[in-house]
Design a protein around this motif. Sequence first.
Motif, PDB file in Angstrom:
ATOM      1  N   ALA A  89      43.221  23.436  43.538  1.00  0.00           N
ATOM      2  CA  ALA A  89      44.250  24.334  44.252  1.00  0.00           C
ATOM      3  C   ALA A  89      44.042  25.622  44.054  1.00  0.00           C
ATOM      4  O   ALA A  89      45.004  26.506  44.596  1.00  0.00           O
ATOM      5  CB  ALA A  89      45.592  23.565  44.344  1.00  0.00           C
ATOM      6  N   ALA A  90      43.244  26.426  43.556  1.00  0.00           N
ATOM      7  CA  ALA A  90      43.091  27.770  43.045  1.00  0.00           C
ATOM      8  C   ALA A  90      43.311  28.480  44.501  1.00  0.00           C
ATOM      9  O   ALA A  90      42.729  28.317  45.386  1.00  0.00           O
ATOM     10  CB  ALA A  90      41.940  28.159  42.133  1.00  0.00           C
ATOM     11  N   ASN A  91      44.250  29.553  44.418  1.00  0.00           N
ATOM     12  CA  ASN A  91      44.276  30.399  45.642  1.00  0.00           C
ATOM     13  C   ASN A  91      43.124  31.655  45.559  1.00  0.00           C
ATOM     14  O   ASN A  91      42.606  31.735  44.507  1.00  0.00           O
ATOM     15  CB  ASN A  91      45.702  31.019  45.583  1.00  0.00           C
ATOM     16  N   ARG A  92      43.247  32.298  46.423  1.00  0.00           N
ATOM     17  CA  ARG A  92      42.159  33.470  46.504  1.00  0.00           C
ATOM     18  C   ARG A  92      42.143  34.347  45.285  1.00  0.00           C
ATOM     19  O   ARG A  92      41.113  34.480  44.911  1.00  0.00           O
ATOM     20  CB  ARG A  92      42.279  34.307  47.922  1.00  0.00           C
ATOM     21  N   ASP A  93      43.313  34.656  44.990  1.00  0.00           N
ATOM     22  CA  ASP A  93      43.331  35.433  43.604  1.00  0.00           C
ATOM     23  C   ASP A  93      42.636  35.067  42.430  1.00  0.00           C
ATOM     24  O   ASP A  93      41.979  35.385  41.559  1.00  0.00           O
ATOM     25  CB  ASP A  93      44.721  36.065  43.405  1.00  0.00           C
ATOM     26  N   GLU A  94      42.988  33.564  42.221  1.00  0.00           N
ATOM     27  CA  GLU A  94      42.686  32.665  41.349  1.00  0.00           C
ATOM     28  C   GLU A  94      41.009  32.372  41.429  1.00  0.00           C
ATOM     29  O   GLU A  94      40.599  32.324  40.198  1.00  0.00           O
ATOM     30  CB  GLU A  94      43.375  31.363  40.913  1.00  0.00           C
ATOM     31  N   ILE A  95      40.615  32.260  42.565  1.00  0.00           N
ATOM     32  CA  ILE A  95      39.256  31.934  42.776  1.00  0.00           C
ATOM     33  C   ILE A  95      38.387  33.188  42.169  1.00  0.00           C
ATOM     34  O   ILE A  95      37.524  33.214  41.418  1.00  0.00           O
ATOM     35  CB  ILE A  95      38.906  31.802  44.284  1.00  0.00           C
ATOM     36  N   ARG A  96      39.106  34.432  42.457  1.00  0.00           N
ATOM     37  CA  ARG A  96      38.508  35.614  42.190  1.00  0.00           C
ATOM     38  C   ARG A  96      38.407  35.980  40.758  1.00  0.00           C
ATOM     39  O   ARG A  96      37.656  36.314  40.103  1.00  0.00           O
ATOM     40  CB  ARG A  96      39.102  36.775  42.829  1.00  0.00           C
ATOM     41  N   GLU A  97      39.600  35.577  40.190  1.00  0.00           N
ATOM     42  CA  GLU A  97      39.548  35.381  38.709  1.00  0.00           C
ATOM     43  C   GLU A  97      38.533  34.760  38.083  1.00  0.00           C
ATOM     44  O   GLU A  97      37.706  35.107  36.888  1.00  0.00           O
ATOM     45  CB  GLU A  97      41.090  35.056  38.325  1.00  0.00           C
ATOM     46  N   TYR A  98      38.511  33.424  38.410  1.00  0.00           N
ATOM     47  CA  TYR A  98      37.522  32.571  37.856  1.00  0.00           C
ATOM     48  C   TYR A  98      36.062  33.042  37.958  1.00  0.00           C
ATOM     49  O   TYR A  98      35.347  32.687  37.106  1.00  0.00           O
ATOM     50  CB  TYR A  98      37.595  31.105  38.587  1.00  0.00           C
ATOM     51  N   ILE A  99      36.042  33.639  38.970  1.00  0.00           N
ATOM     52  CA  ILE A  99      34.166  34.223  39.125  1.00  0.00           C
ATOM     53  C   ILE A  99      34.236  35.561  38.732  1.00  0.00           C
ATOM     54  O   ILE A  99      33.172  36.223  38.899  1.00  0.00           O
ATOM     55  CB  ILE A  99      34.040  33.999  40.712  1.00  0.00           C
ATOM     56  N   SER A 100      35.106  36.181  38.172  1.00  0.00           N
ATOM     57  CA  SER A 100      35.090  37.444  37.678  1.00  0.00           C
ATOM     58  C   SER A 100      33.999  37.766  36.398  1.00  0.00           C
ATOM     59  O   SER A 100      33.747  38.806  36.228  1.00  0.00           O
ATOM     60  CB  SER A 100      36.601  37.802  37.059  1.00  0.00           C
ATOM     61  N   GLY A 101      33.511  36.732  35.973  1.00  0.00           N
ATOM     62  CA  GLY A 101      32.802  36.723  34.971  1.00  0.00           C
ATOM     63  C   GLY A 101      31.292  36.561  35.502  1.00  0.00           C
ATOM     64  O   GLY A 101      30.179  36.559  34.680  1.00  0.00           O
ATOM     65  N   ASN A 102      31.010  36.547  36.594  1.00  0.00           N
ATOM     66  CA  ASN A 102      29.704  36.631  37.532  1.00  0.00           C
ATOM     67  C   ASN A 102      29.647  37.657  38.147  1.00  0.00           C
ATOM     68  O   ASN A 102      30.358  37.788  39.392  1.00  0.00           O
ATOM     69  CB  ASN A 102      29.766  35.269  38.250  1.00  0.00           C
ATOM     70  N   TYR A 103      28.975  38.702  37.640  1.00  0.00           N
ATOM     71  CA  TYR A 103      28.856  40.128  38.130  1.00  0.00           C
ATOM     72  C   TYR A 103      27.785  40.033  39.456  1.00  0.00           C
ATOM     73  O   TYR A 103      26.762  39.724  39.414  1.00  0.00           O
ATOM     74  CB  TYR A 103      28.485  41.034  37.273  1.00  0.00           C
ATOM     75  N   CYS A 104      28.292  40.766  40.504  1.00  0.00           N
ATOM     76  CA  CYS A 104      27.383  41.235  41.419  1.00  0.00           C
ATOM     77  C   CYS A 104      27.929  42.389  42.138  1.00  0.00           C
ATOM     78  O   CYS A 104      29.243  42.545  42.319  1.00  0.00           O
ATOM     79  CB  CYS A 104      27.273  40.424  42.743  1.00  0.00           C
ATOM     80  N   ARG A 105      27.311  43.625  42.130  1.00  0.00           N
ATOM     81  CA  ARG A 105      27.727  44.679  42.631  1.00  0.00           C
ATOM     82  C   ARG A 105      27.359  45.128  43.976  1.00  0.00           C
ATOM     83  O   ARG A 105      27.701  46.140  44.630  1.00  0.00           O
ATOM     84  CB  ARG A 105      26.878  46.039  41.525  1.00  0.00           C
ATOM     85  N   CYS A 106      26.763  43.779  44.639  1.00  0.00           N
ATOM     86  CA  CYS A 106      26.275  43.948  46.054  1.00  0.00           C
ATOM     87  C   CYS A 106      27.364  43.393  47.015  1.00  0.00           C
ATOM     88  O   CYS A 106      26.998  43.621  48.223  1.00  0.00           O
ATOM     89  CB  CYS A 106      25.010  43.448  46.337  1.00  0.00           C
ATOM     90  N   THR A 107      28.405  42.779  46.504  1.00  0.00           N
ATOM     91  CA  THR A 107      29.372  41.953  47.318  1.00  0.00           C
ATOM     92  C   THR A 107      30.750  42.593  46.835  1.00  0.00           C
ATOM     93  O   THR A 107      31.020  42.847  45.858  1.00  0.00           O
ATOM     94  CB  THR A 107      29.322  40.228  47.010  1.00  0.00           C
ATOM     95  N   GLY A 108      31.664  42.357  47.930  1.00  0.00           N
ATOM     96  CA  GLY A 108      32.867  42.471  47.711  1.00  0.00           C
ATOM     97  C   GLY A 108      33.698  40.984  47.387  1.00  0.00           C
ATOM     98  O   GLY A 108      34.881  41.124  47.168  1.00  0.00           O
ATOM     99  N   TYR A 109      32.989  40.095  47.285  1.00  0.00           N
ATOM    100  CA  TYR A 109      33.481  38.678  46.995  1.00  0.00           C
ATOM    101  C   TYR A 109      34.254  37.901  47.891  1.00  0.00           C
ATOM    102  O   TYR A 109      34.472  36.908  47.653  1.00  0.00           O
ATOM    103  CB  TYR A 109      34.226  38.771  45.348  1.00  0.00           C
ATOM    104  N   GLU A 110      34.572  38.884  48.984  1.00  0.00           N
ATOM    105  CA  GLU A 110      35.119  38.009  50.210  1.00  0.00           C
ATOM    106  C   GLU A 110      34.579  37.012  50.712  1.00  0.00           C
ATOM    107  O   GLU A 110      35.209  35.899  50.752  1.00  0.00           O
ATOM    108  CB  GLU A 110      35.385  39.090  51.184  1.00  0.00           C
ATOM    109  N   ALA A 111      33.402  37.039  51.040  1.00  0.00           N
ATOM    110  CA  ALA A 111      32.612  35.774  51.693  1.00  0.00           C
ATOM    111  C   ALA A 111      32.645  34.727  50.716  1.00  0.00           C
ATOM    112  O   ALA A 111      32.493  33.610  50.928  1.00  0.00           O
ATOM    113  CB  ALA A 111      31.366  36.265  52.162  1.00  0.00           C
TER     114      ALA A 111
END
Length: 159
Positions: A122-144
């Motif tokens: 049930a992670a919300n959008r902020d929590e999803i971002r937090e979880y994926i924060s250790g996977n770097y990509c400088r080419c995306t804003g992570y929205e998609a």
Amino acid sequence: MDQHVDISLTVNGESVTRRVEARTNLVDFLRYDLGLTGSHVGCEHGVCGACTVRMDGRIVRGCLTLAAQADGGEVWTIEGVTDTGEIKGLQEAFVERNALQCGFCTPGMLLTLSEMMERFPAANRDEIREYISGNYCRCTGYEAIVDAVEMARKKGDAA
Ligand code: FES
Ligand code: FES
């Protein structure tokens, strides 16, 4: 002094036994000894997440884990979870939402997100971002990428 060790483990559901240099890290072992090149080596410092694989049920940094530490364990890479269809739903959502980034960062992202969907469905959008924060990509804003997780969840789960 012999600085090699014999290891036996399961990789993507198959038993593997090899002799490796004691200093060999897990991601190099997977890539060079087993030819599983879906996991990548970026920073080699545990920062970027390109080397993410699943070991004994949890994601680990393949660059900070020695192959010897996986002795007796169970490892899954992007190749294995793709073959089983376990993350099919998530992969399809990545394609549909145009969340797919390059082959360097995406495998680790998918493994991280599949773990998140199992542990925190049930992670919300902020929590999803937090979880994926250790996977770097400088080419995306992570929205998609966050959109894709939500789409996969609506359709069922990762699969
Ligand atoms: S290569 Fe392992 S975290 Fe970057
Ligand atoms: S690092 Fe993979 S697209 Fe940016």
